[in-house]
Design an enzyme around this catalytic site. Structure first.
Site, PDB file in Angstrom:
ATOM      1  CE  LYS A 298      -3.937   2.100   0.039  1.00 42.35           C
ATOM      2  NZ  LYS A 298      -4.983   1.874  -0.954  1.00 42.35           N
TER       3      LYS A 298
ATOM      4  CB  SER B   4      -3.375  -0.807  -3.663  1.00 44.29           C
ATOM      5  OG  SER B   4      -4.597  -0.093  -3.639  1.00 44.29           O
TER       6      SER B   4
ATOM      7  N   PRO C 230       3.265  -8.079 -17.104  1.00 39.04           N
ATOM      8  CG  PRO C 230       2.651  -9.695 -18.658  1.00 39.04           C
ATOM      9  CD  PRO C 230       2.928  -9.509 -17.196  1.00 39.04           C
TER      10      PRO C 230
END
Length: 375
Positions: A162, A230, A355
């Site tokens: 995070k 995130s 990717p």
């Protein structure tokens, strides 16, 4: 001396501030509040800069854990990794994954799930999305591996991070000190922060060599096949959770991963299921296999080419719905079709995480032999 044993429970949430299902675990004796080392959550916000469902959930978790532990919420939040990922588009179900560490009767020679956490220092605005964030993340990953007793990078299967983002206030603060920032576009800062963090994971795991700052958010050939990052407004540091396997740990939980080459790479999902000891023969998991499936964690990102296997997609061209929201719904549907569940930790924004157009997918499951362990 008993070996460490990883604990993991998946519970639903009725709204981002609903911690009742976690408290029910405490009341049932399934896990003690002091055993909790991390909580991952999928909340129903938009996953963008102004997604305050993440901060709402972190606040609710900090207050709840503090109440049970007799600690200040700030103390809990300082040592427990509370990683909220906004966005449950499509059929994805809001839920929490509660990670803890207990004791097992004996280590598993074949290896069991191992958990390690670590935190970087707070970042100054001018460090976000740049080399200092990447380097600090690499150091935190190594520290989390050491905390988990994982010596080899190959034994790491998923690293959840995070990370912070830039707001107008943070940009102004840097400017007032005569500092420049990586971008003055607050939404773009999310991608740069995620990308720098992911490349930090790649550095720590030996997936890439030295990375120039100019490559962050630009050179998609550089990526980690095990990073999930995130970004959110609710923190200034990076919170790192390393998930791997170790023969020094006990219990019946195991983890495996694969890399989705694009958003519809169902075979990669099935490969991760097989590697975790679950059926992956092309059919949807049956009831018994779904019972053994504890968590699926994945990244989702629209291909920058605007194509999926040669066919045009419009995720980047939709002015009404953010591209990462489309991607979460798409990848969530692909994985749900394989596992027969919708409470999946599918996170959008996969810069340098797999990717271009793809991303890592990890499966945590209970072994069929049950494992030798005790609460």
């Amino acid at each position: 001396m008993p070996a460490r044993r990883a604990l993991l429970h998946r519970v639903p949430m009725r709204h981002p501030g609903d911690t009742s299902a976690i408290e029910a675990l405490f009341e049932a004796g399934a896990i003690h509040p002091r055993q909790v080392v991390a909580v991952l959550g999928k909340t129903e916000g938009n996953g963008c800069v102004n997604d305050f469902t993440r901060a709402y959930a972190v606040q609710a978790l900090s207050l709840m854990l503090g109440r049970h532990l007799g600690e200040a919420p700030e103390s809990v939040a300082a040592r427990v990794a509370l990683v909220m990922s906004g966005g449950t588009e499509g059929g994805l179900s809001p839920h929490f994954l509660v990670f803890g560490i207990g004791e097992g009767a004996a280590p598993q020679p074949a290896g069991a799930l191992a958990i390690g956490t670590a935190f970087t220092p707070d970042f100054a605005p001018e460090e976000i999305g740049r080399l200092p964030q990447m380097q600090a993340t690499a150091a935190a990953v190594r520290a989390a591996m050491a905390a988990a007793g994982i010596a080899e990078a190959d034994a790491v299967h998923y690293v959840q991070v995070k990370c912070p983002l830039l707001t107008s206030e943070r940009i102004a603060a840097a400017r007032a000190r005569g500092r420049s920032v990586a971008t003055e576009d607050t939404y773009h800062s999310m991608g740069l922060s995620r990308g720098a963090s992911a490349l930090g994971v790649a550095l720590a795991l030996g997936e890439v060599a030295a990375v120039p700052e100019a490559a962050i958010g630009a050179d998609w050939s550089l990526f980690s096949g095990r990073a999930s990052t995130s970004a959110g407004v609710e923190l200034l540091r990076n919170e790192v959770i390393v998930l791997g396997t170790s023969p020094a740990w006990a219990g019946d939980l195991t983890i495996a991963h694969a890399v989705m080459r694009d958003a519809i790479d169902l075979p990669a999902v099935q490969a991760a299921l097989r590697a975790a000891g679950l059926p992956g023969d092309g059919g949807q998991l049956d009831a018994a296999a779904r019972e053994r499936l504890v968590a699926v964690l994945a990244k989702a990102e629209p291909a920058s080419t605007g194509l999926i296997r040669g066919q045009r997609h419009i995720m980047w061209d939709d002015s009404d719905i953010n591209a990462t929201r489309h991607a979460r719904a798409l990848v969530g549907g692909v994985i749900a079709s394989a596992v027969g569940r919708t409470d999946l930790f599918v996170s959008g924004g996969a810069e340098h995480q797999g990717p271009d157009g793809g991303g890592p997918v990890a499966v945590i499951a209970r072994r069929g032999d049950g494992g030798a362990a005790r609460p």
